[in-house]
Enzyme design. Sequence first.
Site, mmCIF file in Angstrom:
data_model
loop_
_atom_site.group_PDB
_atom_site.id
_atom_site.type_symbol
_atom_site.label_atom_id
_atom_site.label_comp_id
_atom_site.label_asym_id
_atom_site.label_seq_id
_atom_site.Cartn_x
_atom_site.Cartn_y
_atom_site.Cartn_z
ATOM 1 C CG HIS A 111 4.140 27.949 25.416
ATOM 2 N ND1 HIS A 111 4.924 27.136 26.189
ATOM 3 C CD2 HIS A 111 4.799 29.144 25.334
ATOM 4 C CE1 HIS A 111 6.001 27.794 26.584
ATOM 5 N NE2 HIS A 111 5.958 29.008 26.071
ATOM 6 C CD GLN B 115 29.265 -17.052 12.986
ATOM 7 O OE1 GLN B 115 28.046 -17.057 12.982
ATOM 8 N NE2 GLN B 115 29.984 -18.039 13.505
ATOM 9 C CB SER C 145 -15.708 12.415 6.683
ATOM 10 O OG SER C 145 -16.576 11.742 7.571
ATOM 11 C CB SER D 183 19.133 -14.558 12.687
ATOM 12 O OG SER D 183 18.736 -14.911 11.382
ATOM 13 N NE ARG E 125 -3.935 1.867 2.508
ATOM 14 C CZ ARG E 125 -5.133 1.736 1.976
ATOM 15 N NH1 ARG E 125 -5.443 0.624 1.324
ATOM 16 N NH2 ARG E 125 -6.043 2.692 2.054
ATOM 17 N NE ARG F 234 14.061 -26.835 10.543
ATOM 18 C CZ ARG F 234 12.891 -26.195 10.439
ATOM 19 N NH1 ARG F 234 12.093 -26.455 9.415
ATOM 20 N NH2 ARG F 234 12.540 -25.320 11.335
ATOM 21 N NE ARG G 42 -1.401 6.796 3.298
ATOM 22 C CZ ARG G 42 -1.763 6.942 2.021
ATOM 23 N NH1 ARG G 42 -0.846 7.236 1.101
ATOM 24 N NH2 ARG G 42 -3.022 6.809 1.665
#
Length: 472
Positions: free
Chosen positions: A183, A265, A313, A358, A41, A109, A327
């Site tokens: 303010h 690592q 609306s 991870s 979206r 796995r 948004r």
Amino acid sequence: MADHTQDTRIQRTQLQQELEQMQAKSSPAEFDTYQTSLTGRYCSTAMSHLFSQRSRYSTWRKLWLYLAQSEKELGIESITLEALEEMRTHVQLTDFDFETARTEEKRRRHDVMAHVHAFGVVCPSASGIIHYGATSCFVTDNTELILMRDALQIILSRLAKVMRNLSMFALKWKAEPTLAYTHLQPAQLITVGKRAAQWIQDLMFDLQSIEHVRKGLRFRGAQGTTGTQASFLEIFGGDASKCDRLNELLCQKAGFTACYDVSTQTYTRKVDLELANAVAGLGATAQKICGDIRHLAAWKEVEEPFESTQIGSSAMAYKRNPMRSERVYSLSRELISKPINFANTLSDQWLERTLDDSAIRRIDIPEMFLLADAILLGLDNVTDGLVVYPKRIQSRVQEELPFMITESIIMKLVAQGESRQEAHEQIRILSQEAANTVKNEGKPNDLVARIKGTEFFKPIWVELDSMLRPEL
């Protein structure tokens, strides 16, 4: 009435048919599984593609190719030209590759080894040397650095566009007086353009921070399982200079200036935190800007673009809700929350590495950039079409202008020998009386009339009318 009901039924039937046709053409996953709102979206195709599985795993393959090419250049004879050509041909994953990797991961796995196997299936000449000397973080960490570097460039381009929009807006409205607020109460006047310049300055700080972290990004390179390059020392017969040269070649191929001086690592997760702080700063700025625009829209002074067919609306047809700013404001709140996750990940990495970094980074790294992308797209849309209502602004200025000139009145009286404290007290009393008239009686602001009727202010009576000019 009957005709109207029949027409409505026909329209509903047509709509139902269109929906069924759309569903028939769409893949089941589009409707039957959760899709993130960011990719579906809000954010751009470019950013969505960058963090897609195809992009990520194709980058893994590029890194395996870079590694094999570099090892070949450094004298590893078991890597053939045929193997390199096969790898080069199959860098981009096909649906078959994904299915092979999916099957392998269920069995093993381990996602990296699943993709090593899938790559080897389509590159049989290279199957024995893919991932030679490397650990999983060679592809996972280096890929994340590549993706973040490229994502930062997208962000910088979009940020520059927003700043350009606001710069043009600020120049256009640089001389339009408007109420300032401290303010959230009316304060001395500024201009519409000056307020936009405040926004631009904050965005400039964000631009500089993001440019700084992008420029500082380094490569992890080929460091072995704990950052000692032990496996590569073995491959090169203990020749440490070839280990250094290997990383130089990898950096050249991947477009980095150098590797981090020290790695375990992984590359240090401090890098992610610094980057998140810079990107999240953009979220704070965007929320501030859109909060300002929402207030201005409520006062009918400035509005975001509103299309002729847009509905504000579902219930109140007259409304022009600032949905774009809302948004961006909402997405910004989520982006601002991201750094704490990266801070916790850094602090929770025990010794040379634990795997609890991870899963969360698989979520947070893409989401951080998708959020920033969506926020900047929204800001671009809003700032490229801001609507200003000068007459409304001028009307609101006139309502408060008598209060705005009180500080100037005090200064003029003091210049003519009056006590600053006495002038302040006199003007305070009259201001409170005028405010009471506005608030409790609903009448216009009559402060100027009160000043003209008070003998104490007689020395500046002749200057009062000329002081009531907003442009001053």
